[in-house]
Structure formats: structure tokens, C-alpha cells
Design an enzyme around this catalytic site. Structure first.
Site, PDB file in Angstrom:
ATOM      1  CG  ASP A   1      -0.279  -0.384   2.596  1.00 23.11           C
ATOM      2  OD1 ASP A   1       0.692  -0.663   2.610  1.00 23.11           O
ATOM      3  OD2 ASP A   1      -0.922   0.730   3.530  1.00 23.11           O
TER       4      ASP A   1
ATOM      5  CD  GLU B   1       3.982   0.969   6.821  1.00 18.31           C
ATOM      6  OE1 GLU B   1       4.453   1.565   8.603  1.00 18.31           O
ATOM      7  OE2 GLU B   1       3.364   2.122   6.499  1.00 18.31           O
ATOM      8  CD  GLU B   2       2.537   4.061   4.341  1.00 17.94           C
ATOM      9  OE1 GLU B   2       2.621   4.988   5.521  1.00 17.94           O
ATOM     10  OE2 GLU B   2       3.446   4.333   3.686  1.00 17.94           O
TER      11      GLU B   2
HETATM   12  N1  BES Z   1       8.558   3.239   5.881  1.00 22.42           N
HETATM   13  C1  BES Z   1       7.705   4.098   6.899  1.00 22.42           C
HETATM   14  C2  BES Z   1       8.384   3.970   8.098  1.00 22.42           C
HETATM   15  C3  BES Z   1      10.461   4.947   8.412  1.00 22.42           C
HETATM   16  C4  BES Z   1       9.647   5.988   7.293  1.00 22.42           C
HETATM   17  C5  BES Z   1      10.681   4.390   8.625  1.00 22.42           C
HETATM   18  C6  BES Z   1      10.886   6.883   7.206  1.00 22.42           C
HETATM   19  C7  BES Z   1      11.976   4.510   8.596  1.00 22.42           C
HETATM   20  C8  BES Z   1      12.278   6.087   8.043  1.00 22.42           C
HETATM   21  C9  BES Z   1       6.305   3.152   7.158  1.00 22.42           C
HETATM   22  O1  BES Z   1       5.682   3.394   5.514  1.00 22.42           O
HETATM   23  C10 BES Z   1       5.746   5.064   7.284  1.00 22.42           C
HETATM   24  O2  BES Z   1       4.798   6.168   6.827  1.00 22.42           O
HETATM   25  N2  BES Z   1       4.878   4.924   9.179  1.00 22.42           N
HETATM   26  C11 BES Z   1       4.121   5.652   9.231  1.00 22.42           C
HETATM   27  C12 BES Z   1       3.943   4.678  10.398  1.00 22.42           C
HETATM   28  C13 BES Z   1       2.133   5.117  10.944  1.00 22.42           C
HETATM   29  C14 BES Z   1       1.264   5.257   9.365  1.00 22.42           C
HETATM   30  C15 BES Z   1       1.852   3.946  11.933  1.00 22.42           C
HETATM   31  C16 BES Z   1       5.219   7.073   9.883  1.00 22.42           C
HETATM   32  O3  BES Z   1       6.098   6.206  10.524  1.00 22.42           O
HETATM   33  O4  BES Z   1       4.246   7.877  10.137  1.00 22.42           O
HETATM   34 MN    MN Z   2       6.723   2.185   5.458  1.00 25.99          MN
HETATM   35 MN    MN Z   3       5.026   4.933   4.635  1.00 26.59          MN
END
Ligand code: BES
Ligand code: MN
Ligand code: MN
Length: 454
Positions: free
Chosen positions: A88, A153-154
Site C-alpha cells: 500500500d 501499513e500506512e
Molecule cells: N516506511 C515508513 C516508516 C519509515 C520511514 C521508517 C522512514 C524509516 C524511515 C512507513 O511506511 C511509515 O510511513 N510509517 C508510518 C506509520 C504510521 C502510519 C502508523 C509513520 O512513521 O508515520
Molecule cells: Mn513504509
Molecule cells: Mn509510509
């Protein structure tokens, strides 16, 4: 092994072509209008897993978006790696700031531009291709491999949370390999050993029962936007400390050793400020930028809704205002406890002139993984071999809430072997992924299988 790497090298163009097809699918999980695209995304992943030689490939229906599971368990006595990723992607707005359409992948200067390129389609796809390389050359993998790929995930991973709890045996493994984080910088092999947690709240402030004329009522009635803005300001003090009572109670202090390790990375705050277009950085007093991002909790308003936002002016005293507020958490903060403390504090400071409703939207636990685990060592060696450089270790400010669920429920240490860059515009216009990192990621994945099988 040489054959595997050779295969990866000579199939680079084919791999990029397939990634383009993947990126054309607008699998935006948060929008119901993209429900069909989510299914197309899952179908793409499952087809490619099958083509790579994975067995028992399944699309699993959930309450929201499908999961994809696959396994290859042809190495009895060898360890099992569970590979996690997400198909996603985030919404594309503001669309007018994209230089090329978000779902028409475009290659420029060795980078592929599209929504989901680095987060997380490109990174997740690397592992499918490394499996394929083994299967098409040696005909087998050096260890057992399982895949669990999700489409939420998002938006908080709730279907996968439930699935993991109910399928612990199916997902049983010795480590969880994830490529959904960033390299420290271009060309530097990096293992991420910490992620922040999250508590995401919505605050709704209601004043008068309808919008009012701001002249005939203004001054005598509380304005919900003013009150909300004031409450947000009241959440932190002038040193950047969060004022919610008890907020820091469970925060693990940074050790001297860790602070030294961070310093050794020679991070340039000046350069960082320049890249994001600000004159000066800002944050909690007494900490460096890396410490603030990686190891200290924060509170930020992500959006604010209320009143008249059209062109021009309209004199109105709105009835309602809403703010989205997130707190990034660090070990050992508990998102549920933090949400409770937040609610209590907001209710306490809210004046009687308005009604306040606080909703806990979602959360996730913070994570720090041990550096001496076999899987971390294997990943660090694998990246070192692929990049021809020494691997460095860092923490990360972002969150991947499902990772702590894996660690706890499956009792398997996670390894964050990310190949993205935080400068690759994830969640914003012109997201892209460095194609050289894509290639090195496939090679790293192949080496990881060999290293962890030992
Ligand atoms: N892949 C990211 C998290 C991330 C970004 C890790 C940059 C390391 C470096 C993940 O897809 C994301 O965006 N996570 C969200 C989580 C939330 C939607 C629960 C976040 O960190 O905002
Ligand atoms: Mn991600
Ligand atoms: Mn993300």
C-alpha cells in the site's frame, strides 16, 4: 553464489521493468475508491512470488485490504526468515507538485519516480527478485523463506495485527527481515536498530451550536479555533519539553555510549537544515538533531481543520475545530498510556466555554533491537559484501508499528535492512528510489540468505 549475483546483474533491466508495472498500480490504502487497486496490488505481489518459485502463495482476504503469504520450506534444518513489506502507498496530494504523474513511473538520473517507489514497493520487491535469482540459477534457497506482505501499513496494520495473533505457527521464524527504512546516506550500507513508536490523536473542540457572525457574537463567545490553537501551544514549553504530566516517566535515557556513537556519524545539522529549506533547526533543548529524531519523543500537530478556508475573506466564528496530533514515542513509552495521559491533560486545560472530544486514532510501540543478534550480524555482513563498504548502525525517527508485534508474538528479532533514503520524498510529491540502491538491495538480500543460513 557467483551465479546468483551474476543473474541479478544481468537481469537488472527486466527487474526495473517489472517494478514499473508494480508502481503503475495506485494502491492507496486509505481511500475506499482504490479498493480494486488494492486487490490488483496483492495480485501483482502473489503472481511475482509464484513466478519466483515460492510455494503455497495465497492472497488472504481481511476486513480491509488483502494480505499475501508465501513460503519455501525446502531447507530442513536451516533457519527460517520471514520477509515483511507493504504494497500500500500514501495518497498523492498535492498532485500539482509532482513533476511526473505519480502512477506513471519515470526514470531520471538513475532514480525511479512514482508513489511507492521507496515506500515500500521498490524495497519490498528486492526480496522477491533475490529469491528468483536463487531459484533460476541454483534451483533452491540456502534457508527457509516465508513472505507476509500487507496492504494496510500506512493506515495502522490492523488486519495484519489480527492475522499475526491468530497465525503464530504459520509465521514461525528465526528472524523477520524488513526493507522499509533508509540508508544513513547515499551508498552507505546501514542497519537500523531502532524505530520510534506513535500515538495519534484527534482533538475536536466545539463551541456554539452553529457558526456565528464574528461581528455580532465575536468577543463574547469562545472561538474553537483560537481555543484549540492555544491548547496546542500549551502542550510544549519554551525548551521544547512536552508538558503532559507523566509523559517522560518511561523514557529510557540515552547512554553516554550511544550519544558518542551518534556523534561519530558526523551528521551535519547545517546541511540538513539547508536540504529541507530552513534557516535554523528547532527542538528539545539539550539534544542534537539526531538525538531528537532518533531517541527523544515529540508532539506535533499534523493538521488543523476549522472555519473558513476558501479564497478571500468571510467573517465567521466557527462552531467547531479539529486538530490531528501525533506523538512519536521512544522506549519504554507505551502508546496506550500516553494516549490516556494526553486525553487527561487536554480535558484538564480545556476551558468550560467549549466541549472537547479526544479520540485515539492509532498507535504503535517503539523498538530497539539488540546489535549482537545473529540476524543483525548476518544483515550487516550481507550489506558490507554488496556495497563493498563497512556497515553502519543507526536509529530512525519513523515508525513501523507491526515490527514490535512480530518481535513479541513470533519471538523473532527483526532486522531493518532498508535501502531507501529519507531524502527520497516518501509521503510527499516526487517520491523516488535510487535504482543503484534497488540493485544493491537485491544483492544484499541474496547475501543475507547465505549469511543467515550459516
Ligand atoms: N516506511 C515508513 C516508516 C519509515 C520511514 C521508517 C522512514 C524509516 C524511515 C512507513 O511506511 C511509515 O510511513 N510509517 C508510518 C506509520 C504510521 C502510519 C502508523 C509513520 O512513521 O508515520
Ligand atoms: Mn513504509
Ligand atoms: Mn509510509
Amino acid at each position: 553464489m557467483d551465479k546468483v549475483v551474476e543473474y541479478i546483474n544481468s537481469n537488472n533491466r527486466k527487474y526495473i521493468g517489472e517494478l514499473k508495472d508494480f508502481l503503475r498500480i495506485p494502491s492507496i490504502s486509505t481511500k475506499d475508491s482504490h479498493k480494486k487497486d488494492m486487490l490488483r496490488g496483492a495480485k501483482f505481489v502473489s503472481d511475482k512470488l509464484k513466478a519466483a518459485g515460492m510455494k503455497k502463495v495465497k492472497i488472504i482476504k481481511t476486513k480491509r485490504h488483502p494480505l499475501v503469504y508465501a513460503e519455501w520450506l525446502g531447507a530442513p534444518g536451516k533457519p527460517t526468515v520471514l520477509i515483511y513489506g507493504h504494497y500500500d502507498v500514501q495518497p498523492v496530494d498535492p498532485i500539482e507538485l509532482w513533476n511526473s504523474p505519480p502512477f506513471e513511473p519515470t526514470i531520471k538520473n538513475g532514480k525511479i519516480y512514482a508513489r511507492g517507489a521507496t515506500d515500500d514497493k521498490g524495497q519490498m520487491y528486492m526480496h522477491i527478485k533475490s529469491v528468483e535469482a536463487y531459484m533460476k540459477t541454483i534451483g533452491k534457497l540456502p534457508l527457509n523463506v516465508k513472505f507476509i506482505i500487507e496492504g494496510e501499513e500506512e493506515i495502522g496494520s490492523s488486519s495484519l495485527e489480527e492475522f499475526v495473533s491468530k497465525n503464530i505457527k504459520l509465521l514461525k521464524c528465526d528472524t523477520v527481515l524488513i526493507s522499509d527504512t533508509a540508508l544513513y546516506s547515499k551508498g552507505i550500507p546501514t542497519i537500523t536498530y531502532g524505530l520510534r513508536g506513535l500515538a495519534y490523536m484527534e482533538v475536536e473542540v466545539t463551541g456554539p451550536k452553529r457558526d456565528l457572525h464574528s461581528g455580532t457574537f465575536g468577543g463574547a463567545v469562545a472561538n474553537p479555533i483560537n481555543i484549540l490553537a492555544w491548547m496546542i501551544v500549551e502542550m510544549t514549553d519554551k525548551n521544547g519539553k512536552i508538558k503532559i504530566p507523566g509523559f517522560y516517566d518511561d523514557v529510557l535515557k540515552l547512554t553516554k555510549k550511544e550519544r558518542e556513537n551518534f556523534k561519530a556519524l558526523k551528521f551535519s545539522e547545517k546541511q540538513f537544515a539547508k536540504e529541507i529549506g530552513v534557516k535554523e533547526l528547532k527542538g528539545e533543548k539539550g539534544y542534537t538533531a539526531l538525538e531528537r529524531i532518533w531517541a527523544r519523543p515529540t508532539l506535533d500537530c499534523n493538521g488543523i481543520i476549522g472555519g473558513f478556508t476558501g479564497k478571500g475573506a468571510k467573517t465567521v466564528l466557527p462552531s467547531k475545530a479539529i486538530a490531528k496530533i501525533s506523538m512519536r514515542l521512544v522506549p519504554n513509552q507505551d502508546p496506550k498510556k500516553i494516549a490516556r495521559l494526553f486525553k487527561k491533560y487536554v480535558k484538564e486545560i480545556a476551558p468550560k466555554s467549549v466541549a472537547v472530544k479526544v479520540t485515539d486514532l492509532h498507535g504503535g510501540y517503539p523498538l530497539v533491537t539488540p546489535l549482537n543478534d545473529k540476524s543483525t550480524i548476518a544483515a550487516s555482513r550481507a550489506m558490507q559484501r554488496a556495497f563493498g563498504k563497512k556497515t553502519i548502525f543507526m536509529r530512525e525517527g519513523g515508525s513501523i508499528p507491526i515490527v514490535t508485534t512480530f518481535a513479541e508474538k513470533l519471538k523473532a528479532p527483526p532486522v531493518l535492512m532498508g535501502l531507501g533514503l529519507n531524502s527520497e520524498n516518501l509521503h510527499s510529491p516526487n517520491e523516488h528510489f535510487d535504482l543503484n540502491h534497488f540493485h544493491l538491495g537485491i544483492v544484499s538480500s541474496a547475501y543475507f540468505f547465505e549469511e543467515f543460513a550459516k
